[in-house]
Design an enzyme around this catalytic site. Structure first.
Site, PDB file in Angstrom:
ATOM      1  N   SER A   1      31.258  38.333  45.259  1.00 56.57           N
ATOM      2  CA  SER A   1      32.506  37.590  45.329  1.00 56.57           C
ATOM      3  C   SER A   1      33.611  38.571  45.679  1.00 56.57           C
ATOM      4  O   SER A   1      33.684  39.649  45.112  1.00 56.57           O
ATOM      5  CB  SER A   1      32.826  36.955  43.980  1.00 56.57           C
ATOM      6  OG  SER A   1      31.746  36.189  43.536  1.00 56.57           O
ATOM      7  N   ALA A   2      34.435  38.166  46.619  1.00 54.59           N
ATOM      8  CA  ALA A   2      35.577  39.014  46.946  1.00 54.59           C
ATOM      9  C   ALA A   2      36.707  38.589  46.039  1.00 54.59           C
ATOM     10  O   ALA A   2      37.230  37.492  46.139  1.00 54.59           O
ATOM     11  CB  ALA A   2      35.953  38.846  48.408  1.00 54.59           C
ATOM     12  N   CYS A   3      37.044  39.451  45.127  1.00 50.73           N
ATOM     13  CA  CYS A   3      38.009  39.072  44.102  1.00 50.73           C
ATOM     14  C   CYS A   3      39.385  39.608  44.446  1.00 50.73           C
ATOM     15  O   CYS A   3      39.583  40.809  44.558  1.00 50.73           O
ATOM     16  CB  CYS A   3      37.557  39.637  42.759  1.00 50.73           C
ATOM     17  SG  CYS A   3      38.633  39.204  41.405  1.00 50.73           S
ATOM     18  N   THR A   4      40.327  38.702  44.651  1.00 50.29           N
ATOM     19  CA  THR A   4      41.717  39.127  44.760  1.00 50.29           C
ATOM     20  C   THR A   4      42.430  38.531  43.561  1.00 50.29           C
ATOM     21  O   THR A   4      41.835  37.773  42.817  1.00 50.29           O
ATOM     22  CB  THR A   4      42.355  38.610  46.068  1.00 50.29           C
ATOM     23  OG1 THR A   4      42.402  37.197  45.998  1.00 50.29           O
ATOM     24  CG2 THR A   4      41.567  39.047  47.282  1.00 50.29           C
TER      25      THR A   4
END
Lengths: 124, 286
Positions: free
Chosen positions: A46-49
């Site tokens: 997951s690309a977490c921002t």
């Protein structure tokens, strides 16, 4: 060592680079796993921002569902990793996944034979 | 065993102590500018750069004159795509790539779309592989570049690059390969794979961050690129800017070590370690 159920390998089983292992652990959220596994530096799919948590576009391109994409962890072994480290991380991953699944109502429902795809979710 | 355990080697790698050792004198003793022609400081730096270039060429089976140093693989990918799009604008305006490329290829392709380039993003199958026949079908008489990665950074799959290279050659289209994750881990041969442009970087193979390279074919065909960085005309005019001498020395050493240990390391990582992890974590991986 008790192996886990419902674990899926992402990517071709043979045509792959040595040292890479990308696994999806059903019913477990990858980011939660990494929070429970702070003594190992791993990467989740997951690309977490700060604002959003996007499932990996690579896993989505393979047609892997959003849930399993969010459940993925990338193990990247390299020159300086030892067998002892692999064994340690393997053990800790199993513990963490088991612990998170025990807390997961979805996992419980699945174990009771409920097909999660048929679940009617309430409106909020 | 020390905690925490680093197991994220596709993000970056620890610099090999042998690499560090080789780099250090280039900060304080041989600190010259490789472009200085009038004194030994410059000559020493230039010699180190050329030795590095040779080591890089060897690991991908290229000629040293075909190696252009950059700041990393992101810059190499940008230079390959944008450089070809501009230089070959008269020949065509179509690029073929695929869905699971690194962001530095996909975002560059998207940027090029804004300036009128047409881009085909091929799908992958459930195992993450591109079908070379799909590449062939996507080619038009306006296609100037095919860009397909060697090893995917997330799932580690190896694309059928050799077959795609063959198709590109048959049709006379340039073939760029982002081999950032592959160089030093799996065999890379730009001749056998029919590659015209190849991106790679030091920090994925136990070298320092901030130094990368783009292989640019000189013969059959001679590839030309519009530079993105204008200035002193370094790197055959394709990438101006004072060379990062310590980085280049480290990149060269990292390539040399990787070549030496590649087979042994592959066997070690595919062997016990991988089997224990795969078998231990998922007893019945489907």
């Amino acid at each position: 060592m008790g192996a886990l159920e419902d674990v899926y390998l992402n990517g071709h089983p043979v045509k792959r680079m040595p040292g890479n292992l990308n696994l999806s652990f059903a019913y477990v959220e990858g980011e939660s796993m990494l929070m429970g596994l702070r003594e190992a530096a791993l990467s989740s799919g997951s690309a977490c921002t700060s604002a959003t948590l996007e499932p990996s576009y690579v896993l989505q391109a393979l047609g892997i569902g959003i849930e399993l994409a969010h459940s993925s962890i990338r193990f990247g072994l390299g020159r300086f990793n030892t067998e002892e480290e692999v064994d340690y991380v393997t053990g800790r991953v199993i513990e963490t996944v088991n612990r998170l699944r025990e807390m997961s109502p979805l996992y419980e429902m699945a174990k009771e034979g409920v097909n999660l795809k048929d679940v009617k979710w309430g409106k909020h | 065993m020390n905690l925490p355990i680093y197991m994220d080697n596709h993000s970056t790698t620890r610099v090999d102590p042998r690499v560090v050792e080789e780099i250090l004198p280039y900060f304080t003793v041989h600190f010259g500018n490789a472009a200085s022609r009038n004194h030994s400081f410059g000559w020493d730096a230039d010699k180190a750069v050329e030795a590095g270039r040779e080591r890089l060429a060897r690991i991908i089976h290229a000629d040293p004159r075909e190696i252009i140093f950059t700041s990393g693989a992101t810059e190499s990918n940008n230079l390959a795509l944008k450089g070809v799009a501009e230089m070959y604008a008269e020949k065509g305006d179509h690029i073929i790539t695929q869905a699971t490329e690194h962001r530095s290829v996909l975002d560059t392709a998207k940027r090029l779309e804004k300036s009128g380039i047409r881009v085909t993003y091929l799908p992958v199958d459930r195992e993450g592989l591109v079908d070379p026949e799909e590449v062939r079908k996507a080619i038009t008489d306006r296609t100037i570049l095919i860009s397909i990665m060697l090893v995917n950074n997330e799932i580690g799959v190896i694309q059928p690059v050799e077959e795609i290279g063959k198709i590109a050659k048959e049709r006379g289209i340039l073939f760029h390969c982002d081999a950032t994750q592959g160089v030093g881990k799996v065999r890379v041969d730009v001749q056998e794979m029919g590659i015209d442009l190849l991106s790679f970087t030091a920090h994925k193979l136990y070298g320092p961050k901030g130094i990368g390279a783009l292989y640019v074919r000189r013969k059959n065909p001679r590839v030309r690129l519009a530079p993105m960085m204008d200035g002193g005309g370094h790197e055959r005019g394709m990438r101006s800017g004072t060379l990062n001498v310590p980085g280049i020395v480290g990149f060269g050493k990292a390539c040399e070590i990787a070549m030496e240990v590649m087979d042994e390391e592959a066997a070690r990582l595919q062997g016990k370690a991988a089997q224990r992890a795969r078998g231990g974590i998922g007893g019945c991986l489907s």
